[in-house]
Scaffold this motif. Structure first.
Motif, PDB file in Angstrom:
ATOM      1  N   SER A 116       0.819  -1.222   0.000  1.00 42.45           N
ATOM      2  CA  SER A 116       0.000   0.000   0.000  1.00 42.45           C
ATOM      3  C   SER A 116       0.850   1.268   0.000  1.00 42.45           C
ATOM      4  O   SER A 116       0.860   2.033   0.969  1.00 42.45           O
ATOM      5  N   HIS A 117       1.538   1.503  -1.091  1.00 44.04           N
ATOM      6  CA  HIS A 117       2.274   2.754  -1.292  1.00 44.04           C
ATOM      7  C   HIS A 117       2.844   2.763  -2.705  1.00 44.04           C
ATOM      8  O   HIS A 117       2.765   1.768  -3.428  1.00 44.04           O
ATOM      9  N   LYS A 118       3.399   3.891  -3.076  1.00 44.40           N
ATOM     10  CA  LYS A 118       4.171   4.015  -4.300  1.00 44.40           C
ATOM     11  C   LYS A 118       5.629   4.258  -3.912  1.00 44.40           C
ATOM     12  O   LYS A 118       5.908   4.897  -2.895  1.00 44.40           O
ATOM     13  N   GLY A 119       6.554   3.794  -4.744  1.00 42.45           N
ATOM     14  CA  GLY A 119       7.965   4.036  -4.461  1.00 42.45           C
ATOM     15  C   GLY A 119       8.825   2.836  -4.818  1.00 42.45           C
ATOM     16  O   GLY A 119       8.368   1.882  -5.463  1.00 42.45           O
ATOM     17  N   TYR A 120      10.092   2.903  -4.368  1.00 44.39           N
ATOM     18  CA  TYR A 120      11.085   1.886  -4.701  1.00 44.39           C
ATOM     19  C   TYR A 120      11.603   1.205  -3.438  1.00 44.39           C
ATOM     20  O   TYR A 120      11.713   1.823  -2.383  1.00 44.39           O
ATOM     21  N   PHE A 121      11.934  -0.086  -3.578  1.00 43.15           N
ATOM     22  CA  PHE A 121      12.437  -0.892  -2.458  1.00 43.15           C
ATOM     23  C   PHE A 121      13.698  -1.624  -2.891  1.00 43.15           C
ATOM     24  O   PHE A 121      13.779  -2.154  -4.008  1.00 43.15           O
ATOM     25  N   ALA A 122      14.672  -1.683  -1.988  1.00 53.77           N
ATOM     26  CA  ALA A 122      15.852  -2.528  -2.176  1.00 53.77           C
ATOM     27  C   ALA A 122      16.105  -3.266  -0.879  1.00 53.77           C
ATOM     28  O   ALA A 122      16.048  -2.663   0.203  1.00 53.77           O
ATOM     29  N   GLY A 123      16.356  -4.571  -0.970  1.00 54.01           N
ATOM     30  CA  GLY A 123      16.591  -5.332   0.248  1.00 54.01           C
ATOM     31  C   GLY A 123      17.110  -6.725  -0.035  1.00 54.01           C
ATOM     32  O   GLY A 123      17.211  -7.155  -1.199  1.00 54.01           O
ATOM     33  N   VAL A 124      17.422  -7.428   1.043  1.00 60.20           N
ATOM     34  CA  VAL A 124      17.870  -8.818   0.945  1.00 60.20           C
ATOM     35  C   VAL A 124      16.704  -9.726   1.329  1.00 60.20           C
ATOM     36  O   VAL A 124      15.890  -9.387   2.183  1.00 60.20           O
ATOM     37  N   ARG A 125      16.657 -10.908   0.699  1.00 61.70           N
ATOM     38  CA  ARG A 125      15.521 -11.819   0.852  1.00 61.70           C
ATOM     39  C   ARG A 125      16.022 -13.249   1.043  1.00 61.70           C
ATOM     40  O   ARG A 125      16.910 -13.706   0.316  1.00 61.70           O
ATOM     41  N   THR A 126      15.424 -13.954   2.013  1.00 60.74           N
ATOM     42  CA  THR A 126      15.896 -15.295   2.347  1.00 60.74           C
ATOM     43  C   THR A 126      15.378 -16.367   1.399  1.00 60.74           C
ATOM     44  O   THR A 126      16.060 -17.367   1.167  1.00 60.74           O
ATOM     45  N   VAL A 127      14.164 -16.191   0.849  1.00 61.75           N
ATOM     46  CA  VAL A 127      13.532 -17.287   0.113  1.00 61.75           C
ATOM     47  C   VAL A 127      14.361 -17.722  -1.091  1.00 61.75           C
ATOM     48  O   VAL A 127      14.376 -18.914  -1.447  1.00 61.75           O
ATOM     49  N   ASP A 128      15.061 -16.784  -1.724  1.00 57.89           N
ATOM     50  CA  ASP A 128      15.904 -17.123  -2.868  1.00 57.89           C
ATOM     51  C   ASP A 128      17.321 -16.584  -2.715  1.00 57.89           C
ATOM     52  O   ASP A 128      18.069 -16.522  -3.694  1.00 57.89           O
ATOM     53  N   ASN A 129      17.680 -16.181  -1.489  1.00 64.79           N
ATOM     54  CA  ASN A 129      19.041 -15.712  -1.190  1.00 64.79           C
ATOM     55  C   ASN A 129      19.492 -14.645  -2.179  1.00 64.79           C
ATOM     56  O   ASN A 129      20.528 -14.771  -2.842  1.00 64.79           O
ATOM     57  N   SER A 130      18.709 -13.567  -2.257  1.00 60.93           N
ATOM     58  CA  SER A 130      18.972 -12.575  -3.288  1.00 60.93           C
ATOM     59  C   SER A 130      18.886 -11.152  -2.761  1.00 60.93           C
ATOM     60  O   SER A 130      18.304 -10.883  -1.705  1.00 60.93           O
ATOM     61  N   LEU A 131      19.498 -10.260  -3.520  1.00 61.67           N
ATOM     62  CA  LEU A 131      19.290  -8.819  -3.413  1.00 61.67           C
ATOM     63  C   LEU A 131      18.238  -8.459  -4.438  1.00 61.67           C
ATOM     64  O   LEU A 131      18.360  -8.837  -5.615  1.00 61.67           O
ATOM     65  N   VAL A 132      17.200  -7.744  -4.003  1.00 60.00           N
ATOM     66  CA  VAL A 132      16.096  -7.436  -4.916  1.00 60.00           C
ATOM     67  C   VAL A 132      15.910  -5.928  -5.015  1.00 60.00           C
ATOM     68  O   VAL A 132      16.157  -5.175  -4.073  1.00 60.00           O
ATOM     69  N   LEU A 133      15.462  -5.512  -6.189  1.00 59.28           N
ATOM     70  CA  LEU A 133      15.087  -4.128  -6.458  1.00 59.28           C
ATOM     71  C   LEU A 133      13.693  -4.159  -7.062  1.00 59.28           C
ATOM     72  O   LEU A 133      13.452  -4.846  -8.061  1.00 59.28           O
ATOM     73  N   GLY A 134      12.768  -3.442  -6.412  1.00 56.05           N
ATOM     74  CA  GLY A 134      11.400  -3.472  -6.900  1.00 56.05           C
ATOM     75  C   GLY A 134      10.725  -2.122  -6.774  1.00 56.05           C
ATOM     76  O   GLY A 134      11.232  -1.215  -6.107  1.00 56.05           O
ATOM     77  N   SER A 135       9.579  -1.997  -7.419  1.00 54.09           N
ATOM     78  CA  SER A 135       8.770  -0.799  -7.304  1.00 54.09           C
ATOM     79  C   SER A 135       7.378  -1.181  -6.816  1.00 54.09           C
ATOM     80  O   SER A 135       6.921  -2.314  -7.015  1.00 54.09           O
TER      81      SER A 135
END
Length: 225
Positions: A116-135
């Motif tokens: 529930s927002h607009k914007g950009y996210f960057a973070g680390v995630r355990t399910v696939d051991n990845s760095l993710v960039l999303g909107s």
């Protein structure tokens, strides 16, 4: 010092020099407020007041860090100016369980809720051991992903950097003893142009420290006679 998950909370930060740039063009004065309140450093101590807005989560200051103890999906803690445009958000982040933890940039229209927002996210995630960039546009759109060289695990510190420069969005992550990882850069043609910054966790609690927001300097073009 726990706070309500749906009301404005008062924490502590250090606000550095306010940047307001005035440019004269064609005899008109234009004031650029996109750097108002930057650079910004969150100290998370009890001696200086500043306002954060919590949307979901159970947040408290612990030993110079910000901690969310809940496993709420899409818990957010937000601060800054809606006029912030080109900047970089950095933080050391730690997961308390399985899920994702990271930082937000150019956030607007935020409400309680996972997406529930607009914007950009960057973070680390355990399910696939990845760095993710999303909107986010009240739905999540994953823009880029990079595999971490080691499994993403709880209680390890990761340094996250999210850079929003015009419509070019980039992110990186690093940890002690691990090389820096970067996602491919994303050129978002219909990008969000401005918004506040924040912290976000999804499906797990998290801890944040050394949170900074730094303006990307822009100089007006020189007049050519």
């Amino acid at each position: 010092m726990k706070r309500s998950v749906r009301r404005k909370i008062v924490l502590t930060v250090a606000m550095a020099t306010i940047a307001i740039v005035a440019v004269v063009m064609g005899g008109q004065l234009y004031v650029d407020r996109s750097g108002y309140g930057l650079p910004y450093e969150a100290r998370f101590t009890e001696d200086v007041e500043d306002r954060w807005t919590a949307l979901g989560g159970t947040w408290e200051v612990v030993d110079g860090s910000m901690r969310n103890e809940s496993n709420d999906r899409g818990a957010k803690l937000l601060t800054g100016s809606p006029n912030w445009k080109d900047y970089v958000v950095e933080a050391d982040v730690q997961l308390l369980g399985a899920g994702s933890v990271g930082v937000l940039a150019r956030v607007s229209d935020a409400e309680v809720g996972e997406n529930s927002h607009k914007g950009y996210f960057a973070g680390v995630r355990t399910v696939d051991n990845s760095l993710v960039l999303g909107s986010f546009d009240f739905a999540y759109h994953e823009a880029a992903r990079a595999a971490m060289p080691e499994p993403v695990r709880p209680f390890r510190w990761y340094h996250i950097k999210l850079n929003v420069d015009g419509c070019m969005i980039t992110t990186s992550a690093s940890a002690d003893g691990m090389p820096e990882v970067k996602t491919p850069p994303v050129n978002d043609a219909d990008c969000f142009r401005s918004g506040i910054a924040g912290l976000r966790s999804n499906g797990t609690g998290g801890v944040w420290r050394n949170v900074t927001v730094m303006r990307l300097a822009r100089l007006p073009p020189l007049a050519v006679s």
